[in-house]
Design an enzyme around this catalytic site. Structure first.
Site, PDB file in Angstrom:
ATOM      1  N   HIS A  20     -51.567 -15.691  -3.148  1.00  0.00           N
ATOM      2  CA  HIS A  20     -52.952 -15.986  -2.767  1.00  0.00           C
ATOM      3  C   HIS A  20     -53.241 -17.484  -2.860  1.00  0.00           C
ATOM      4  O   HIS A  20     -54.390 -17.893  -2.802  1.00  0.00           O
ATOM      5  CB  HIS A  20     -53.933 -15.166  -3.616  1.00  0.00           C
ATOM      6  CG  HIS A  20     -53.799 -13.676  -3.393  1.00  0.00           C
ATOM      7  ND1 HIS A  20     -54.234 -12.742  -4.296  1.00  0.00           N
ATOM      8  CD2 HIS A  20     -53.272 -12.970  -2.356  1.00  0.00           C
ATOM      9  CE1 HIS A  20     -53.985 -11.509  -3.830  1.00  0.00           C
ATOM     10  NE2 HIS A  20     -53.394 -11.627  -2.656  1.00  0.00           N
ATOM     11  N   THR A  56     -56.618 -25.930  -2.313  1.00  0.00           N
ATOM     12  CA  THR A  56     -55.563 -26.322  -1.370  1.00  0.00           C
ATOM     13  C   THR A  56     -55.160 -25.098  -0.549  1.00  0.00           C
ATOM     14  O   THR A  56     -54.104 -24.511  -0.777  1.00  0.00           O
ATOM     15  CB  THR A  56     -54.332 -26.881  -2.119  1.00  0.00           C
ATOM     16  OG1 THR A  56     -53.902 -25.902  -3.094  1.00  0.00           O
ATOM     17  CG2 THR A  56     -54.634 -28.183  -2.834  1.00  0.00           C
ATOM     18  N   HIS A 110     -47.509  -4.890   1.773  1.00  0.00           N
ATOM     19  CA  HIS A 110     -48.085  -3.582   2.092  1.00  0.00           C
ATOM     20  C   HIS A 110     -47.017  -2.591   2.537  1.00  0.00           C
ATOM     21  O   HIS A 110     -47.161  -1.391   2.345  1.00  0.00           O
ATOM     22  CB  HIS A 110     -49.185  -3.720   3.151  1.00  0.00           C
ATOM     23  CG  HIS A 110     -50.494  -4.181   2.590  1.00  0.00           C
ATOM     24  ND1 HIS A 110     -51.672  -3.482   2.733  1.00  0.00           N
ATOM     25  CD2 HIS A 110     -50.812  -5.283   1.854  1.00  0.00           C
ATOM     26  CE1 HIS A 110     -52.651  -4.132   2.113  1.00  0.00           C
ATOM     27  NE2 HIS A 110     -52.164  -5.230   1.597  1.00  0.00           N
ATOM     28  N   ASP A 111     -45.940  -3.090   3.148  1.00  0.00           N
ATOM     29  CA  ASP A 111     -44.843  -2.194   3.506  1.00  0.00           C
ATOM     30  C   ASP A 111     -44.158  -1.670   2.250  1.00  0.00           C
ATOM     31  O   ASP A 111     -44.055  -0.457   2.046  1.00  0.00           O
ATOM     32  CB  ASP A 111     -43.828  -2.917   4.404  1.00  0.00           C
ATOM     33  CG  ASP A 111     -42.666  -2.004   4.790  1.00  0.00           C
ATOM     34  OD1 ASP A 111     -42.912  -0.767   4.881  1.00  0.00           O
ATOM     35  OD2 ASP A 111     -41.549  -2.495   5.004  1.00  0.00           O
ATOM     36  N   ASP A 171     -57.423 -19.660  -1.600  1.00  0.00           N
ATOM     37  CA  ASP A 171     -57.323 -20.801  -2.511  1.00  0.00           C
ATOM     38  C   ASP A 171     -58.293 -21.870  -2.017  1.00  0.00           C
ATOM     39  O   ASP A 171     -58.037 -22.544  -1.029  1.00  0.00           O
ATOM     40  CB  ASP A 171     -55.876 -21.314  -2.522  1.00  0.00           C
ATOM     41  CG  ASP A 171     -55.698 -22.596  -3.333  1.00  0.00           C
ATOM     42  OD1 ASP A 171     -56.719 -23.194  -3.759  1.00  0.00           O
ATOM     43  OD2 ASP A 171     -54.547 -22.992  -3.545  1.00  0.00           O
TER      44      ASP A 171
END
Ligand code: HEM
Ligand SMILES: *[C@@H]1O[C@H](CO)[C@@H](O)[C@H](O)[C@H]1NC(C)=O
Ligand SMILES: *[C@@H]1O[C@H](CO)[C@@H](O)[C@H](O)[C@H]1NC(C)=O
Length: 355
Positions: free
Chosen positions: A210, A262, A88-89, A259
């Protein structure tokens, strides 16, 4: 303490060698400088260097690593949050720590920033670095290194970081809300990445983050019922998984694993989930079906080594997004939450009135 550092260096070295050993893989690509319309990217090679703090603060990387490790032991969920914070930065105004500025109307206060976490880690690292090397290490560099260390702590790859980023003095909530939030189509995702000099390959491999972390139910509510006005749930969502999610999502503030298979391992299971209609975000699920992104998804689903090396390369690309700033528009922030108070620029007339 010394011993601890040399052990760490040894571990890092082994991982670096592993990274180098896999460097022959053709997909590895140099940081791109594709024409960027939203952000004017500068050639990072000319501004950043791996030895940037070698003389001014040789302990910097070690301090960041030690702090990250201590925080990780206390709360391992913070590692994923730091990786997301770095994204996001860099996505807005380049990697300039603009996401850390904390006042009304700043990026951090934006709607899209609501579930960002980990700010206190950067503050903690910064205050130690200000003790050891005052006014030397930028908040943007701290966040970049912290995201790398978070990846390693989660069992992901290591990579060398080019340092020398400066902290910005501008941060606007309206810009932060431009970051993709999970309901976009693939074209919008590709456009967003390409405007920042990142490729479709970068998009697919970085979405692989993700494989760890969580999402609020808010980001997937549109999939659970009346998807795109059909009156039905998203058909690309596995029925059992849908039931699971519906059960877990009582409130939009409830959290679910990104996820499902896992959730705490940095692996390629994320890509396999997509093939089984078990992607949590619709933006992730669509990477599987869109012909522009699907070849990369199937490749990473089966090749863990390739995923690791390309993830490392693409994280360097992400961290190298730099934005042109006007003279005096960037600095080494003393406190990551606020821009430095201005002194030398208080009287510009004086500066320019010399004959
Ligand atoms: C491709 C576009 C992307 C979209 C649409 C997207 C969307 C999202 C959303 C909706 C969440 C959950 C937010 C919430 O509701 O709490 C999330 C979490 C996360 N994202 Fe992304 N993301 C993208 C790219 C990336 C990239 C490039 C990275 C890292 C390099 C990243 C790393 C993460 C991580 C680690 C989390 C979990 C955070 C935590 O557990 O605190 N994402 N993302
Ligand atoms: C994708 O989203 C953009 C807006 O973000 C929209 O203009 C465009 O029409 C969409 N494309 C498709 C194929 O739905
Ligand atoms: C449903 O959720 C449980 C945990 O709540 C998990 O163990 C199980 O694998 C999930 N099933 C599916 C199909 O996602």
């Amino acid at each position: 303490m010394k011993k601890c550092f040399s052990l760490m260096a040894a571990i890092l070295l082994v991982q670096l060698q592993l990274l180098m050993a896999s460097a022959a893989i053709p997909l590895l690509q140099p940081a791109t400088g594709l024409a960027a319309s939203l952000t004017q990217t500068l050639s990072p090679q000319s501004l950043l260097s791996q030895s940037y703090y070698q003389n001014s603060c040789p302990a910097a990387e070690g301090i960041i690593h030690q702090k990250m490790q201590a925080w990780f032991l206390k709360d391992s969920t913070l590692a994923a949050s730091i990786i997301r914070l770095h994204f996001h930065d860099c996505a807005i105004r380049g990697c300039d720590a603009s996401i850390l500025l904390n006042y009304k109307g700043s990026e951090r206060r934006a709607f899209a920033s609501k579930t960002l976490r980990g700010f206190e880690i950067i503050d903690d690292i910064k205050s130690e670095l200000e003790r050891r090397c005052p006014k030397t290490v930028s908040c943007a560099d701290i966040l970049t290194a912290a995201a790398r260390d978070a990846t390693v702590l989660l069992g992901g790859p290591f990579w060398e970081i080019p340092f020398g980023r400066k902290d910005g003095r501008i941060s606007l909530a309206t810009e932060a809300d431009m970051v993709p939030q999970g309901r976009e189509n693939v074209t919008a995702l590709i456009d967003f990445f390409q405007a920042r000099g990142l490729t479709i390959l970068d998009l697919v491999v970085l979405s692989g983050s993700h494989t760890i972390g969580r999402s609020s139910c808010y980001s997937i509510l549109h999939r659970l019922a009346n998807y795109k006005g059909t009156g039905k749930p998203d058909p690309t969502l596995d029925i059992k998984y849908l039931k699971n999610l519906t059960r877990q999502c009582k409130w939009s503030s409830d959290m679910v694993h990104l996820d499902v298979t896992t959730p705490k391992t940095f692996d390629t299971q994320f890509y396999n989930n997509l093939g089984a209609k078990k992607g949590l975000l619709s933006t992730d699920q669509e990477l599987f079906s869109d012909p522009r992104t699907s070849p990369f998804v199937s490749m990473f689903a089966t090749q863990q080594e390739l995923f690791s090396s390309q993830f490392a390369a693409s994280m360097v690309n992400l961290g190298n997004i730099l934005v042109k700033t006007p003279p005096g528009g960037s600095e080494i922030r003393v406190n990551c939450n606020y821009v430095n108070p201005r002194r030398s620029y208080a009287n510009p007339q004086r500066k320019y009135s010399r004959p």
